[in-house]
Motif scaffolding. Structure first.
Motif, short mmCIF file in Angstrom:
data_model
loop_
_atom_site.label_atom_id
_atom_site.label_comp_id
_atom_site.label_asym_id
_atom_site.label_seq_id
_atom_site.Cartn_x
_atom_site.Cartn_y
_atom_site.Cartn_z
N ALA A 280 0.70 -1.23 -0.03
CA ALA A 280 0.08 0.17 0.21
C ALA A 280 0.85 1.14 0.07
O ALA A 280 0.43 2.19 -0.29
CB ALA A 280 -0.94 -0.05 1.12
N GLN A 281 2.26 1.15 0.44
CA GLN A 281 3.12 2.16 0.72
C GLN A 281 3.64 2.55 -0.99
O GLN A 281 4.43 3.47 -1.10
CB GLN A 281 4.13 2.11 1.41
N ARG A 282 3.47 1.62 -1.90
CA ARG A 282 3.93 1.67 -3.06
C ARG A 282 5.43 1.90 -3.31
O ARG A 282 6.16 2.71 -3.95
CB ARG A 282 3.39 2.53 -4.06
N ARG A 283 6.42 1.41 -2.35
CA ARG A 283 7.70 1.48 -2.37
C ARG A 283 8.42 0.68 -3.52
O ARG A 283 9.43 1.21 -3.85
CB ARG A 283 8.24 0.86 -0.88
N THR A 284 7.72 -0.38 -3.94
CA THR A 284 8.35 -1.24 -5.08
C THR A 284 7.92 -0.36 -6.46
O THR A 284 6.76 -0.50 -6.75
CB THR A 284 7.91 -2.60 -5.11
N ILE A 285 8.93 -0.03 -7.33
CA ILE A 285 8.62 0.97 -8.41
C ILE A 285 7.71 0.30 -9.45
O ILE A 285 6.78 0.65 -9.71
CB ILE A 285 9.64 1.71 -9.01
N GLY A 286 8.09 -1.16 -9.55
CA GLY A 286 7.39 -1.72 -10.54
C GLY A 286 5.92 -2.16 -10.12
O GLY A 286 5.04 -2.41 -11.01
N LEU A 287 5.81 -2.67 -8.97
CA LEU A 287 4.73 -3.12 -8.41
C LEU A 287 3.61 -1.52 -8.61
O LEU A 287 2.35 -1.84 -8.64
CB LEU A 287 4.47 -3.57 -6.96
N ALA A 288 4.13 -0.52 -8.13
CA ALA A 288 3.43 0.79 -8.19
C ALA A 288 2.97 0.99 -9.74
O ALA A 288 1.83 1.19 -9.97
CB ALA A 288 4.18 1.88 -7.88
N ALA A 289 3.66 0.74 -10.72
CA ALA A 289 3.45 0.88 -12.17
C ALA A 289 2.47 -0.18 -12.39
O ALA A 289 1.42 0.12 -13.23
CB ALA A 289 4.73 0.63 -12.93
N LEU A 290 2.36 -1.42 -11.84
CA LEU A 290 1.33 -2.53 -12.11
C LEU A 290 0.08 -2.19 -11.55
O LEU A 290 -0.90 -2.43 -12.26
CB LEU A 290 1.79 -3.75 -11.51
#
Length: 598
Positions: A280-290
């Motif tokens: 939920a914190q969107r620290r992983t750049i790739g997961l945030a993009a997904l």
């Protein structure tokens, strides 16, 4: 706050229903009947849900909000764990070239990404190798490991594969490269020769370690990461330098765990509970993009991991480029992450179209095959990248294990299977391999993969039918719709959805709450989308409930609902879901069964 609107009929009526449209009994789940008639506040409801899923009363508080600290075992209880951690620590200190060899599914991608990001945080520059599904197939090949060694790697770590790679690991040893195997698939009594083989499903594991056999490979990698940090800590490696925070990688651990349909018990529940918070914190750049590509603006849920994020990462390995998932989860460049996420979205759309065609053909073959204990279908022209999904569809529709085999031009079939609870498909596939029916094969209780020659498919069908027939019959006879609550129609509301969610995360091995609501009568029934049944029902108090049964319009249940007499009363059973569309939130039931109330 009484979240249950008590029903007037005794609860034994619902649980003893003998006129379920799908012909299955309705029973209370576990101890769910305890205190059923009392008004329940949310905390009482959560305790009831936990106990109904096997949690002892004295363990309720520990399980209410599962943490890594409470459920994490000492990694050293696993065979070869300390040996693997020492070797990884040596590689870190010596800055040795390391390659992480992963599977092409989500568990493989997340496992590889976790170790790569951890090693980068320790100052290394690890490489990733993900085999091409079509050209190389599952698991490490000897040729690939030798090429990696010739490219300079001193250490190879295979993740989510390797437990059955006897020839490949022998070739790697001959090339002078150390190999650590981190896997969770079924092992044979004889193990391949590796520097270390970490797998809770080794047959020689002690009971304490074997109790964690439900971990996905990414969970085992997390434990290896913790063990490696502990070794480096003892060696004084972090004097004057920051230690990577392994908990910051829990978002990808949660994704791999859910996408691999690992049972959400014990440590896995802690991984997913805490991993969703990190995500939920969107620290992983790739997961945030997904998440952006999947149009998920709110905090992600367990369902999102399994049905929105997982399929998109899987699409790369199924019909696209096998390394896209690892690249997405390890990139530090936002623009690259966005480009990869969009490419995965395109591949996912392509995968859906291919899946539909293969699924329709496989269903027709199942009809011709008859009611065998294990549905095994094979054909040429099927894309091997979607056979696992199709096997899952068949399993759900038929209520029995299913294996789908794509046969290539050389007459060799690649198969993928999915099982039902209580039937160990992985062990059966290993037995078929040992019997000489398969070129290769392995897996775990609920899923398996295999390679078989076309002329041995019929023999494989007979073998599985004989070996698993009894288990399948017992499991299907014991099948019942397990309920957690019985409600009057007015009890189906958003507040109850929120209260029920507090007992999660839900998934394999930790089923979402199921309720029966009624008595109601059908106000409207129609078909929407791709064969979905949509209902509006109302109780005697005038309260209406929306319900939907996915892909059930042509089923016995769907036809009964579409042709139901307008005034005949019934109970409906399923899972309550919150619907936030519109001006104010509502709740609906995802319908699984129904029973006439007269």
């Amino acid at each position: 706050m009484n979240l249950y609107k008590p029903v007037s009929e005794p609860h034994s009526y619902v649980c003893g229903v003998s006129r379920s449209i799908l012909g299955q009994p309705w029973r209370w789940r576990g101890s769910a009947a305890d205190g059923r008639d009392e008004g329940l506040v949310p905390d009482d409801l959560v305790a009831q849900l936990l106990m109904a899923r096997g949690v002892a009363r004295e363990e309720v508080e520990r399980h209410r909000t599962p943490t890594i600290r409470e459920f994490m075992p000492n990694p050293s209880i696993f065979r070869d764990m300390d040996k693997a951690a020492e070797r990884l620590a040596d590689a870190v200190e010596a800055r040795e070239p390391v390659t992480v060899f992963g599977d092409y599914d989500v568990d493989g991608a997340t496992s590889a990404a976790l170790l790569i990001r951890l090693l980068r945080g320790l100052g290394c520059d690890p490489q990733a190798y993900i085999p091409d599904r079509l050209m190389e197939g599952y698991g490490p090949s000897g040729e690939a490991l030798v090429r990696i060694a010739e490219g300079g790697a001193k250490l190879i770590v295979t993740v989510d594969c390797g437990a059955q790679a006897f020839e490949a690991l022998e070739m790697a040893k001959g090339a002078g490269v150390d190999v650590i195997v981190v896997d969770h698939h079924k092992c044979a009594s004889r193990l391949p020769e590796a520097h270390a083989l970490v797998n809770p499903n080794r047959l020689d594991e002690a009971d304490e370690a074997a109790a964690h056999g439900h971990l996905a490979a990414v969970g085992v990698c997390f434990l290896l990461g913790a063990a490696t940090l502990r070794v480096l800590r003892k060696r004084g490696f972090f004097e004057g330098r920051a230690e990577p925070k392994l908990v910051e990688l829990l978002d990808i651990v949660a994704l791999g765990t859910v996408a691999d349909v690992a049972q959400l018990r014990g440590l896995n529940r802690a991984f997913v509970t805490q991993g969703l918070k990190v995500m939920a914190q969107r620290r992983t750049i790739g997961l945030a993009a997904l998440l952006d590509v999947a149009r998920l603006e709110r905090a992600p849920t367990c369902t999102d991991l399994g049905f929105a994020l997982g399929p998109r990462i899987n699409a790369g390995g199924r019909v696209g480029k096998s390394d896209l998932g690892v690249r997405l989860l390890t990139t530090e460049d936002a623009a690259e992450a966005r480009a990869i996420a969009e490419e995965l979205e395109r591949f996912n759309q392509e995968r859906r179209a291919i899946e539909t065609m293969v699924c329709e053909a496989a269903e027709e073959l199942c009809k011709a095959q008859g009611n065998r204990s294990v549905a095994v279908v094979a054909s040429t022209g099927w894309h091997p990248g979607v056979i696992g999904i199709v096997a899952g569809r068949l399993k759900e529709k038929l209520g029995r294990p299913a294996i789908v085999i794509a046969i290539d031009e050389q007459g060799v079939g690649k198969g993928s299977g999915r099982s039902i609870s209580g039937v160990d498909l992985g062990a059966a596939v290993l037995a078929a391999k040992d019997s000489g029916l398969l070129v290769a094969g392995g897996g775990h209780a609920m899923a398996a993969g295999l390679t078989v020659e076309r002329n041995k498919v019929d023999a494989l069908i007979e073998f599985l039918d004989e070996r698993l027939g009894g288990d399948v019959v017992r499991c299907r006879e014991d099948r019942a719709l397990l309920l957690d609550a019985a409600l009057a129609p007015g009890g189906v509301c958003p507040d109850l959805c929120d209260a029920l969610e507090a007992g999660g995360p839900y998934g394999a091995g930790w089923p979402g709450p199921r309720v029966a609501a009624g008595p109601v009568k059908i106000i409207k029934a129609d078909v929407v989308g791709n064969g979905h049944l949509r209902l509006i029902v109302a109780g005697d108090d005038g309260r209406r409930i929306k319900a939907i049964a996915f892909r059930m319009a042509e089923s016995e249940l769907g036809q009964a609902m579409l042709g139901a007499p307008p005034r005949r009363k019934l109970w409906i059973a399923g899972r309550i879901k919150r619907d936030d569309w519109g001006d104010r939130p509502t709740a609906e039931i995802h319908l699984e069964d129904a029973a006439w109330a007269d």
